[in-house]
Motif scaffolding. Structure first.
Motif, PDB file in Angstrom:
ATOM      1  N   GLU A 247      41.753 -31.173  38.982  1.00 55.31           N
ATOM      2  CA  GLU A 247      41.143 -33.037  37.452  1.00 55.31           C
ATOM      3  C   GLU A 247      40.372 -33.609  37.929  1.00 55.31           C
ATOM      4  O   GLU A 247      39.694 -34.232  37.315  1.00 55.31           O
ATOM      5  N   LEU A 248      40.246 -34.158  39.200  1.00 50.94           N
ATOM      6  CA  LEU A 248      39.259 -35.254  39.481  1.00 50.94           C
ATOM      7  C   LEU A 248      38.125 -34.644  38.901  1.00 50.94           C
ATOM      8  O   LEU A 248      36.847 -35.771  38.707  1.00 50.94           O
ATOM      9  N   TYR A 249      37.810 -33.919  39.713  1.00 59.38           N
ATOM     10  CA  TYR A 249      35.815 -32.825  39.328  1.00 59.38           C
ATOM     11  C   TYR A 249      35.710 -32.911  37.816  1.00 59.38           C
ATOM     12  O   TYR A 249      34.487 -33.494  37.535  1.00 59.38           O
ATOM     13  N   ALA A 250      36.603 -32.561  37.152  1.00 58.28           N
ATOM     14  CA  ALA A 250      36.281 -32.524  35.941  1.00 58.28           C
ATOM     15  C   ALA A 250      37.045 -33.884  34.543  1.00 58.28           C
ATOM     16  O   ALA A 250      35.975 -33.826  33.553  1.00 58.28           O
ATOM     17  N   ALA A 251      37.386 -34.653  35.212  1.00 55.97           N
ATOM     18  CA  ALA A 251      37.413 -35.522  33.897  1.00 55.97           C
ATOM     19  C   ALA A 251      37.845 -37.142  35.102  1.00 55.97           C
ATOM     20  O   ALA A 251      38.604 -37.659  35.128  1.00 55.97           O
ATOM     21  N   PRO A 252      36.961 -37.128  35.844  1.00 58.05           N
ATOM     22  CA  PRO A 252      36.818 -38.904  37.031  1.00 58.05           C
ATOM     23  C   PRO A 252      36.802 -39.726  35.519  1.00 58.05           C
ATOM     24  O   PRO A 252      36.399 -40.244  34.574  1.00 58.05           O
ATOM     25  N   ARG A 253      37.443 -41.257  36.302  1.00 60.88           N
ATOM     26  CA  ARG A 253      37.608 -41.655  35.766  1.00 60.88           C
ATOM     27  C   ARG A 253      36.704 -43.609  36.328  1.00 60.88           C
ATOM     28  O   ARG A 253      37.028 -44.552  34.798  1.00 60.88           O
ATOM     29  N   SER A 254      36.267 -42.790  37.026  1.00 58.33           N
ATOM     30  CA  SER A 254      34.912 -44.000  37.022  1.00 58.33           C
ATOM     31  C   SER A 254      33.677 -43.215  37.926  1.00 58.33           C
ATOM     32  O   SER A 254      33.639 -42.065  37.891  1.00 58.33           O
ATOM     33  N   LEU A 255      33.060 -44.072  37.569  1.00 61.37           N
ATOM     34  CA  LEU A 255      30.973 -43.893  38.356  1.00 61.37           C
ATOM     35  C   LEU A 255      31.451 -43.720  39.764  1.00 61.37           C
ATOM     36  O   LEU A 255      30.678 -42.728  40.417  1.00 61.37           O
ATOM     37  N   ALA A 256      32.776 -44.788  40.895  1.00 61.90           N
ATOM     38  CA  ALA A 256      32.988 -44.465  41.753  1.00 61.90           C
ATOM     39  C   ALA A 256      33.382 -42.990  41.906  1.00 61.90           C
ATOM     40  O   ALA A 256      32.711 -41.963  43.534  1.00 61.90           O
ATOM     41  N   VAL A 257      34.742 -42.700  41.701  1.00 60.81           N
ATOM     42  CA  VAL A 257      35.508 -41.119  41.497  1.00 60.81           C
ATOM     43  C   VAL A 257      34.074 -40.407  41.856  1.00 60.81           C
ATOM     44  O   VAL A 257      34.105 -39.204  42.485  1.00 60.81           O
ATOM     45  N   SER A 258      33.603 -40.232  40.667  1.00 60.24           N
ATOM     46  CA  SER A 258      32.470 -39.361  40.416  1.00 60.24           C
ATOM     47  C   SER A 258      31.473 -39.033  40.967  1.00 60.24           C
ATOM     48  O   SER A 258      31.301 -37.837  41.651  1.00 60.24           O
ATOM     49  N   ARG A 259      30.748 -40.108  41.807  1.00 57.78           N
ATOM     50  CA  ARG A 259      29.705 -40.006  42.549  1.00 57.78           C
ATOM     51  C   ARG A 259      30.114 -39.816  43.721  1.00 57.78           C
ATOM     52  O   ARG A 259      29.335 -38.605  45.088  1.00 57.78           O
ATOM     53  N   LEU A 260      31.680 -39.781  44.376  1.00 55.83           N
ATOM     54  CA  LEU A 260      31.735 -39.497  45.342  1.00 55.83           C
ATOM     55  C   LEU A 260      32.399 -37.367  45.785  1.00 55.83           C
ATOM     56  O   LEU A 260      32.012 -37.634  46.374  1.00 55.83           O
ATOM     57  N   LEU A 261      32.348 -37.013  44.384  1.00 52.61           N
ATOM     58  CA  LEU A 261      32.780 -36.133  44.581  1.00 52.61           C
ATOM     59  C   LEU A 261      31.871 -34.851  44.050  1.00 52.61           C
ATOM     60  O   LEU A 261      31.612 -34.332  43.716  1.00 52.61           O
ATOM     61  N   GLY A 262      30.341 -35.590  44.244  1.00 54.79           N
ATOM     62  CA  GLY A 262      29.005 -35.043  44.100  1.00 54.79           C
ATOM     63  C   GLY A 262      27.791 -35.042  42.919  1.00 54.79           C
ATOM     64  O   GLY A 262      27.617 -34.466  42.218  1.00 54.79           O
ATOM     65  N   GLY A 263      28.787 -35.973  41.093  1.00 52.64           N
ATOM     66  CA  GLY A 263      28.476 -35.968  40.375  1.00 52.64           C
ATOM     67  C   GLY A 263      26.832 -36.690  40.744  1.00 52.64           C
ATOM     68  O   GLY A 263      26.860 -37.697  40.826  1.00 52.64           O
ATOM     69  N   ARG A 264      26.229 -36.340  39.599  1.00 52.07           N
ATOM     70  CA  ARG A 264      24.999 -36.691  39.971  1.00 52.07           C
ATOM     71  C   ARG A 264      24.149 -37.479  38.768  1.00 52.07           C
ATOM     72  O   ARG A 264      23.106 -38.395  38.457  1.00 52.07           O
ATOM     73  N   THR A 265      24.263 -36.874  37.671  1.00 52.73           N
ATOM     74  CA  THR A 265      24.252 -37.000  35.655  1.00 52.73           C
ATOM     75  C   THR A 265      24.594 -37.914  35.181  1.00 52.73           C
ATOM     76  O   THR A 265      26.129 -38.074  35.459  1.00 52.73           O
ATOM     77  N   GLU A 266      23.824 -39.163  34.888  1.00 47.45           N
ATOM     78  CA  GLU A 266      24.409 -40.404  34.686  1.00 47.45           C
ATOM     79  C   GLU A 266      24.103 -41.034  33.762  1.00 47.45           C
ATOM     80  O   GLU A 266      22.489 -41.182  33.736  1.00 47.45           O
ATOM     81  N   VAL A 267      24.283 -40.533  32.396  1.00 49.65           N
ATOM     82  CA  VAL A 267      23.164 -41.252  31.415  1.00 49.65           C
ATOM     83  C   VAL A 267      24.044 -42.333  30.343  1.00 49.65           C
ATOM     84  O   VAL A 267      25.422 -42.015  29.419  1.00 49.65           O
ATOM     85  N   PRO A 268      23.479 -43.254  30.267  1.00 46.71           N
ATOM     86  CA  PRO A 268      24.105 -44.507  29.385  1.00 46.71           C
ATOM     87  C   PRO A 268      24.666 -44.434  28.144  1.00 46.71           C
ATOM     88  O   PRO A 268      23.174 -44.333  28.151  1.00 46.71           O
ATOM     89  N   GLY A 269      25.093 -44.808  27.468  1.00 44.70           N
ATOM     90  CA  GLY A 269      24.778 -44.300  26.024  1.00 44.70           C
ATOM     91  C   GLY A 269      26.126 -45.389  25.322  1.00 44.70           C
ATOM     92  O   GLY A 269      27.128 -45.957  25.858  1.00 44.70           O
ATOM     93  N   THR A 270      26.492 -44.898  23.981  1.00 44.50           N
ATOM     94  CA  THR A 270      27.725 -45.230  22.997  1.00 44.50           C
ATOM     95  C   THR A 270      28.576 -44.294  22.846  1.00 44.50           C
ATOM     96  O   THR A 270      27.459 -43.469  22.273  1.00 44.50           O
ATOM     97  N   VAL A 271      29.135 -44.475  22.712  1.00 43.62           N
ATOM     98  CA  VAL A 271      31.114 -43.123  21.848  1.00 43.62           C
ATOM     99  C   VAL A 271      31.207 -44.202  20.490  1.00 43.62           C
ATOM    100  O   VAL A 271      31.073 -45.547  20.549  1.00 43.62           O
TER     101      VAL A 271
END
Length: 368
Positions: free
Chosen positions: A221-245
């Motif tokens: 669940e953490l891999y699929a839906a991290p709730r912060s950049l810290a979680v994403s980075r710790l679990l190996g996430g690399r792509t971070e694209v800033p924008g607007t929702v």
């Protein structure tokens, strides 16, 4: 017998600096929860406060509803295995394992009989008569684990006990602990910096960063839906694209991409795991974006590629994985498919994350 551990509002200050801030975490009886985080995130502080080796600045530790405030470590019903085995070099393997029984007044013969039982559990039958100083590093940690289990703790605390072992030995120890959990009734609180270790051993994972709980739930669940950049980075996430929702869509240098779940309007960073990104031909009609390969890094049979994408909103990069045996040169034009289900938006760095101590409800599929 396993116990239910409840940490509530745990805070530990070093001067004015919080080593741990308002941690609330439940470890159900018989479960294994991994506390995952980088160095300095507060992981070991959690174990020391739980074990009673340090006192919290505020907050509480309860075991089966009993408040452990003021209870000394040896009376908490817990045992800890540290990064270093900390065996008694002048004692035999058998007497190291039987040490807790001897302290409790168990006769020597009975303590040694029980020690042999626990040595057998950690696959060291026949090693009891050896001096502790004659063991290898992996064998020492097995003895340390047997010694902790011989104390029959309600909660077993593991403080990165396999971090000093090589890859093969770590894998053996992971398999051993996973098997022990099926044979020994104890609750486990594990501290680790290794997501793979947490994945193998734990039912759920609590991610710490700068002393604060970022997210708690099954690792998938953490891999699929991290709730912060810290979680994403710790679990190996690399792509971070800033924008607007806005209206369920994320606008950025990648263009406008739909999101799979309701997301609040405003600034947000799109994160997509590299293994979810499919690298295709530049003319692929199903590609979500197109770009140029700017970097290739080998990962065994696979390769991680970084693709530069330029759109109306600027230029950014996306990481993806090639299939085994597939090759692409730097400068090659490619298309990228970003599956809808794998798109996730998190707050920008520095923005508020969900309050510390609020766990994510486990998923209903029972996977973890």
């Amino acid at each position: 017998m396993s116990g239910a551990l409840q940490l509530t509002g745990l805070t530990r200050l070093h001067g004015t600096v919080p080593a741990l801030a308002d941690l609330t975490l439940a470890v159900p009886a018989g479960s294994c929860v991994a506390v995952l985080g980088p160095s300095g995130s507060g992981k070991s502080t959690v174990l020391r406060l739980t074990a009673g080796l340090d006192a919290p600045t505020s907050g509480s530790v309860h075991l089966d509803g009993r408040d452990l405030a003021g209870v000394v470590p040896e009376r908490r019903g817990m045992a800890m295995v540290f990064q270093r085995p900390l065996l008694f070099p002048h004692l035999s393997v058998r007497d190291n394992v039987g040490f807790a029984d001897r302290v409790r007044g168990v006769p020597r013969r009975r303590a040694r009989e029980r020690a042999e039982h626990y040595l057998d559990l950690v696959q060291l039958a026949g090693y009891g008569g050896r001096p502790a100083r004659a063991l290898s590093g992996g064998q020492e940690q097995r003895v340390a684990l047997a010694r902790a289990l011989a104390a029959e703790p309600a909660v077993l605390l593991l403080d990165e006990p396999f971090s000093a072992l090589d890859t093969a030995l770590r894998a053996e120890m992971h398999e051993l602990v996973a098997g022990l959990r099926q044979r020994v009734d104890t609750t486990v609180l594990l501290v680790t910096h290794d997501p793979a270790e947490a994945d193998v051993l734990a039912d759920t994972v609590a991610v710490l960063d700068h002393g604060r709980l970022q997210q708690h739930g099954p690792l998938r669940e953490l891999y699929a839906a991290p709730r912060s950049l810290a979680v994403s980075r710790l679990l190996g996430g690399r792509t971070e694209v800033p924008g607007t929702v806005s209206g369920g869509r994320h606008s950025s240098a990648l263009g406008v991409l739909s999101l799979p779940t309701p997301t609040p309007d405003g600034a947000g960073v799109l994160v997509v795991r590299p293994e979810a990104v499919t690298v295709t031909a530049p003319g692929d009609p199903g590609a979500d974006v197109r770009g140029t390969v700017v970097r290739v890094r080998r990962r065994g049979l696979r390769a991680l590629v970084t693709v530069e994408v330029t759109g109306p909103g600027g230029t950014t990069t996306v990481d993806g994985e090639l299939a085994p045996g597939e090759e692409l040169p730097v400068g090659a034009p490619v298309g990228l498919r970003l599956p809808l289900a794998d798109r996730c938006v998190v707050p920008p760095a520095g923005d508020a994350v969900p309050p510390a101590g609020v766990p994510v409800p486990p998923s209903d599929d029972g996977q973890g």
